[in-house]
Design a protein around this motif. Structure first.
Motif, PDB file in Angstrom:
ATOM      1  N   ILE A 221      35.775  43.262  38.236  1.00 23.00           N
ATOM      2  CA  ILE A 221      36.605  42.102  38.528  1.00 23.00           C
ATOM      3  C   ILE A 221      38.036  42.298  38.038  1.00 23.00           C
ATOM      4  CG2 ILE A 221      35.849  40.878  36.455  1.00 23.00           C
ATOM      5  CD1 ILE A 221      35.920  38.331  38.108  1.00 23.00           C
ATOM      6  N   GLU A 222      38.208  43.102  36.981  1.00 24.27           N
ATOM      7  CA  GLU A 222      39.566  43.288  36.463  1.00 24.27           C
ATOM      8  C   GLU A 222      40.444  44.026  37.468  1.00 24.27           C
ATOM      9  OE1 GLU A 222      36.898  44.752  35.560  1.00 24.27           O
ATOM     10  OE2 GLU A 222      37.150  46.708  34.616  1.00 24.27           O
ATOM     11  N   CYS A 225      41.389  41.524  40.164  1.00 26.45           N
ATOM     12  CA  CYS A 225      42.380  40.520  39.735  1.00 26.45           C
ATOM     13  C   CYS A 225      43.774  41.119  39.642  1.00 26.45           C
ATOM     14  CB  CYS A 225      41.986  39.920  38.389  1.00 26.45           C
ATOM     15  SG  CYS A 225      40.631  38.747  38.503  1.00 26.45           S
ATOM     16  N   PHE A 226      43.873  42.316  39.057  1.00 30.61           N
ATOM     17  CA  PHE A 226      45.195  42.921  38.902  1.00 30.61           C
ATOM     18  C   PHE A 226      45.811  43.190  40.278  1.00 30.61           C
ATOM     19  CE2 PHE A 226      43.595  44.911  34.683  1.00 30.61           C
ATOM     20  CZ  PHE A 226      43.765  43.698  34.044  1.00 30.61           C
ATOM     21  N   LYS A 255      34.117  31.905  31.978  1.00 24.31           N
ATOM     22  CA  LYS A 255      35.158  32.914  31.718  1.00 24.31           C
ATOM     23  C   LYS A 255      35.663  33.534  33.009  1.00 24.31           C
ATOM     24  CE  LYS A 255      34.381  34.338  27.032  1.00 24.31           C
ATOM     25  NZ  LYS A 255      34.209  35.443  26.105  1.00 24.31           N
ATOM     26  N   VAL A 256      34.737  33.877  33.897  1.00 28.29           N
ATOM     27  CA  VAL A 256      35.144  34.490  35.163  1.00 28.29           C
ATOM     28  C   VAL A 256      35.989  33.505  35.973  1.00 28.29           C
ATOM     29  CG1 VAL A 256      34.309  35.368  37.386  1.00 28.29           C
ATOM     30  CG2 VAL A 256      33.234  36.137  35.264  1.00 28.29           C
ATOM     31  N   GLU A 259      39.428  33.321  34.415  1.00 26.09           N
ATOM     32  CA  GLU A 259      40.248  34.491  34.737  1.00 26.09           C
ATOM     33  C   GLU A 259      40.726  34.439  36.190  1.00 26.09           C
ATOM     34  OE1 GLU A 259      41.318  36.572  32.593  1.00 26.09           O
ATOM     35  OE2 GLU A 259      39.942  36.542  30.894  1.00 26.09           O
ATOM     36  N   PHE A 262      43.442  31.994  36.600  1.00 26.18           N
ATOM     37  CA  PHE A 262      44.683  32.493  36.012  1.00 26.18           C
ATOM     38  C   PHE A 262      45.340  33.554  36.892  1.00 26.18           C
ATOM     39  CE2 PHE A 262      47.029  35.569  33.416  1.00 26.18           C
ATOM     40  CZ  PHE A 262      47.975  34.727  32.846  1.00 26.18           C
ATOM     41  N   TRP A 263      44.568  34.539  37.299  1.00 22.96           N
ATOM     42  CA  TRP A 263      45.157  35.697  37.989  1.00 22.96           C
ATOM     43  C   TRP A 263      45.321  35.475  39.485  1.00 22.96           C
ATOM     44  CZ3 TRP A 263      47.203  39.534  35.161  1.00 22.96           C
ATOM     45  CH2 TRP A 263      46.751  39.695  33.843  1.00 22.96           C
ATOM     46  N   ASP A 300      43.048  28.623  26.863  1.00 27.93           N
ATOM     47  CA  ASP A 300      44.265  28.911  27.636  1.00 27.93           C
ATOM     48  C   ASP A 300      44.001  29.309  29.093  1.00 27.93           C
ATOM     49  OD1 ASP A 300      43.256  31.322  26.948  1.00 27.93           O
ATOM     50  OD2 ASP A 300      45.182  32.250  26.445  1.00 27.93           O
ATOM     51  N   TYR A 301      42.808  29.005  29.582  1.00 26.61           N
ATOM     52  CA  TYR A 301      42.585  29.174  31.029  1.00 26.61           C
ATOM     53  C   TYR A 301      43.098  27.930  31.753  1.00 26.61           C
ATOM     54  CZ  TYR A 301      39.302  33.031  30.062  1.00 26.61           C
ATOM     55  OH  TYR A 301      38.735  34.197  29.681  1.00 26.61           O
ATOM     56  N   ASP A 343      53.719  37.853  36.233  1.00 25.83           N
ATOM     57  CA  ASP A 343      53.318  38.989  35.405  1.00 25.83           C
ATOM     58  C   ASP A 343      52.956  40.203  36.244  1.00 25.83           C
ATOM     59  OD1 ASP A 343      53.595  37.435  33.189  1.00 25.83           O
ATOM     60  OD2 ASP A 343      51.497  36.810  33.170  1.00 25.83           O
TER      61      ASP A 343
ATOM     62  N   LEU B 195      50.674  40.078  26.551  1.00 26.63           N
ATOM     63  CA  LEU B 195      50.292  40.394  27.931  1.00 26.63           C
ATOM     64  C   LEU B 195      49.184  41.452  27.959  1.00 26.63           C
ATOM     65  CD1 LEU B 195      50.733  39.956  30.945  1.00 26.63           C
ATOM     66  CD2 LEU B 195      52.385  41.830  30.883  1.00 26.63           C
ATOM     67  N   ARG B 198      45.998  39.752  27.318  1.00 23.57           N
ATOM     68  CA  ARG B 198      45.579  38.950  28.470  1.00 23.57           C
ATOM     69  C   ARG B 198      44.804  39.851  29.447  1.00 23.57           C
ATOM     70  NH1 ARG B 198      46.503  33.198  29.472  1.00 23.57           N
ATOM     71  NH2 ARG B 198      44.620  33.229  30.698  1.00 23.57           N
ATOM     72  N   ARG B 201      41.558  41.224  27.776  1.00 24.18           N
ATOM     73  CA  ARG B 201      40.496  40.230  27.713  1.00 24.18           C
ATOM     74  C   ARG B 201      39.731  40.168  29.031  1.00 24.18           C
ATOM     75  NH1 ARG B 201      41.950  34.019  26.683  1.00 24.18           N
ATOM     76  NH2 ARG B 201      42.714  34.230  28.806  1.00 24.18           N
ATOM     77  N   LEU B 202      40.446  40.370  30.128  1.00 24.13           N
ATOM     78  CA  LEU B 202      39.780  40.380  31.436  1.00 24.13           C
ATOM     79  C   LEU B 202      38.856  41.597  31.550  1.00 24.13           C
ATOM     80  CD1 LEU B 202      39.294  39.442  34.331  1.00 24.13           C
ATOM     81  CD2 LEU B 202      41.501  40.429  34.969  1.00 24.13           C
ATOM     82  N   VAL B 203      39.310  42.732  31.074  1.00 27.39           N
ATOM     83  CA  VAL B 203      38.456  43.927  31.100  1.00 27.39           C
ATOM     84  C   VAL B 203      37.207  43.682  30.256  1.00 27.39           C
ATOM     85  CG1 VAL B 203      38.311  46.385  30.535  1.00 27.39           C
ATOM     86  CG2 VAL B 203      40.449  45.443  31.433  1.00 27.39           C
ATOM     87  N   THR B 205      35.891  40.760  29.476  1.00 24.22           N
ATOM     88  CA  THR B 205      35.029  39.798  30.161  1.00 24.22           C
ATOM     89  C   THR B 205      34.226  40.484  31.253  1.00 24.22           C
ATOM     90  OG1 THR B 205      36.549  37.989  29.708  1.00 24.22           O
ATOM     91  CG2 THR B 205      35.034  37.661  31.530  1.00 24.22           C
ATOM     92  N   SER B 206      34.897  41.346  32.004  1.00 22.72           N
ATOM     93  CA  SER B 206      34.220  42.040  33.098  1.00 22.72           C
ATOM     94  C   SER B 206      33.028  42.851  32.582  1.00 22.72           C
ATOM     95  CB  SER B 206      35.229  42.944  33.793  1.00 22.72           C
ATOM     96  OG  SER B 206      34.636  43.608  34.865  1.00 22.72           O
TER      97      SER B 206
END
Lengths: 350, 233
Positions: A221-222, A225-226, A255-256, A259, A262-263, A300-301, A343, B195, B198, B201-203, B205-206
């Motif tokens: 998922i990261e 998202c990026f 959490k997912v 994220e 956010f992204w 902070d989500y 970002d 940053l 941020r 944290r996503l990594v 979580t994944s």
């Protein structure tokens, strides 16, 4: 349509199947793969609430009546979108083909949309077929399976030159929604089939097409998202996120979602049940009821409001597919930008 | 410590490359038998029969390798149970051969190494995120966090695993090296920390979500297996 506490939701299910994975449809000599595929799906059903589990036999092949009841009558779905998946190497008549899905669309033309498919490895014949399918079924979208087997090949990439020709053809034919499966898979052996960099590449080259990444690249998922942060025409298909996590792992689900909000942002997230892996009803009810936990871990989500839920459950998909939504379901238009857009340029240094 | 206990201890060093968790705590080791003469038989069962063959191979091969380093161990057999490519992988492992040899013409070992390295870098990011979050929660400032050296890291599982991963990736980890690094080994600057965290944290979580899905699927698999046994089919 779903009503709850005075709020009404127009529900578009972005990822539905009407499959036949019964032994009668298994390709001789490929039985172990056909069986393995559907049993793996069946295990995923186990992540939903127990009272919604089906026996394997029904799961292999369910009836039209089951579909109508689970999706339209009990499942609140106003419009459903079929994502055709062929897998003809293992299933004689395909797993759920455009032809088969279209038979249901003919019966419920205002309630169902069937997406087609293409595979760049089929070359000229594939382009011709796509053109015929587009005209015959008035295609607005396709589902692509980059990890599918084809005559000894273990998969393909959207970056390949041949893929560009098919995307150009889509654009010419008015097929604007490109759903790409990036999620749990079995094959290929030798590629990271979750790699979303090919979507990144074509999303930049085809800004007029929408790319919906099914299963949000889980379990990567990261990377999704990026990438999605940088591409305005990339969307998150939530099949598996809600069905697989909301009941089984609620904190991880939160959490997912946090994220993704956010992204990617609530304007680019599309709910989908992935029926028949999971029934829509409990997902719609649970999602409308859902709130993020209060602890500091989640503080902070971005928060998801009722309007955000309306977008995710149907309004976003309705926009992509030009579905008429009655006024009473609409929310006042506002420019939504994903929180992390600014970002984006820094993501490469992750 | 008897041989079986030493074998199990060694197996706890084998990590699922995708989840960065020991295969022992994930519940993947279903059986570990040591004969009086020191022959070892290990059975591994993954969450689904369709788990990716590349990761499945890595875990089975790593299991064999850590046990082979132990003294007083005879013949070693590591077998994947109920996996759709188990036959091919088990045969290659038994011959001491690589992934490509298990599937001739379908892959090569370079790609497997690259995949492993990719996930080592992800794992390092995720572990550092956990350490960093804990330090910030205790009141440390970004300037203080990024000034830390390896010697300042706490003596806990995450920190030990970070250093292990750095070692495997060729990122320096002598006591004076920076405690927190980007995946390419460069030190993190204080003004990048928010940053970076941020994203990290996503990594994290994944990886954690994947681990939780795998655990759930393994539970479903065990439960269904037990039900089938009960009805005698």
């Amino acid at each position: 349509m779903y009503s709850h506490n005075g709020d009404t939701f127009f529900v578009v299910d972005g990822h539905l199947h009407f499959w036949d994975a019964s032994p009668a449809n298994w390709v001789s000599g490929q039985e172990q793969y056909a069986k393995g595929w559907i049993e793996c799906f069946h295990a995923y059903m186990g992540l939903g609430p127990e009272e919604t589990h089906w026996p394997l036999e029904k799961f292999q092949k369910y009836s039209e009546d089951d579909f109508v009841k689970d999706v339209f009558e009990d499942g609140y779905v106003d419009v459903g979108i079929f994502q055709s998946t062929y897998l003809k190497e293992w299933y004689r008549d395909g797993f759920n083909t455009l032809e088969k899905n279209s038979q249901l669309v003919e019966k419920y033309p205002d309630r169902l949309i069937a997406n087609g498919r293409w595979d760049p490895r089929e070359g000229e014949a594939g382009l011709k077929q796509l053109e015929e399918d587009a005209k015959r079924y008035n295609l607005q979208g396709v589902k692509l399976y980059t990890a599918e087997w084809y005559q000894g090949s273990r998969g393909w990439s959207l970056k390949e030159p041949e893929s560009q020709r098919f995307l150009e053809k889509c654009q010419a034919l008015g097929i604007k929604n490109i759903h790409v499966h990036k999620g749990p898979t079995i094959w290929p052996l030798d590629k990271d089939a979750f790699d979303v960099s090919d979507v990144d590449y074509v999303a930049t080259n085809f800004p007029e097409l929408n790319f919906i990444v099914e299963h949000v690249g889980l379990p990567r998922i990261e990377d999704f998202c990026f990438m999605a942060t940088q591409e305005p025409n990339v969307y998150a298909g939530l099949a598996v996120v809600i069905g697989g996590l909301m009941h089984a792992r609620p904190r991880f689900f939160a959490k997912v979602m946090g994220e993704l909000l956010f992204w990617v942002g609530e304007d680019k997230m599309l709910w989908a049940s992935d029926y028949a892996i999971w029934e829509p009803r409990w997902q719609v009810e649970g999602f409308v009821d859902w709130t993020s936990p209060e602890d500091v871990e989640f503080s902070d989500y971005p928060r998801l409001t009722t309007d955000g839920k309306k977008k995710i459950l149907g309004l976003n998909a309705a926009k992509l597919y030009g579905i008429d939504v009655p006024d009473e379901f609409q929310i006042p238009d506002e420019a939504g930008e994903p929180a992390a857009r600014e970002d984006a340029q820094l993501v490469d240094s992750a | 410590m008897n041989t079986r206990a030493r074998v199990l201890e060694a197996l706890s060093e084998v990590h699922d490359p995708e989840l960065d968790e020991p295969i022992t705590s994930l519940g993947f080791v279903t059986s570990c038998e040591v004969s009086p003469s020191g022959d070892v038989e290990i059975l591994l069962r993954l969450p689904t029969p369709q788990c990716a063959p590349n990761f499945a191979y890595l875990m089975a091969a790593d299991a064999r390798n850590v046990v082979r380093r132990l003294p007083d161990v005879g013949r070693i057999e590591v077998r994947l149970e109920d996996h759709y490519t188990g036959k091919e992988i088990n045969a290659a492992i038994a011959r001491g051969e690589g992934f490509a040899a298990a599937f001739p013409g379908e892959t090569d070992d370079d790609q497997l190494d690259a995949l492993r390295e990719l996930f080592q870098r992800k794992a390092l990011v995720a572990r550092q995120a956990r350490l960093c979050e804990a330090l910030l929660a205790d009141g440390a400032t970004p300037v203080q966090v990024t000034a830390l050296r390896v010697a300042d890291l706490p003596d806990d599982g995450d920190a030990r695993r970070c250093l292990e991963l750095r070692g495997q990736l060729g990122i320096g980890c002598d006591p004076n090296a920076p405690a927190f690094v980007a995946p390419n080994g460069e030190p993190l600057a204080a003004d990048e920390l928010t940053l970076w965290l941020r994203k990290a944290r996503l990594v994290r979580t994944s990886l954690e979500v994947n681990g939780s899905i795998c655990r759930s699927l393994l539970q479903i698999r065990s439960r269904r297996g037990a039900e089938l046994e009960e009805v005698g089919t």
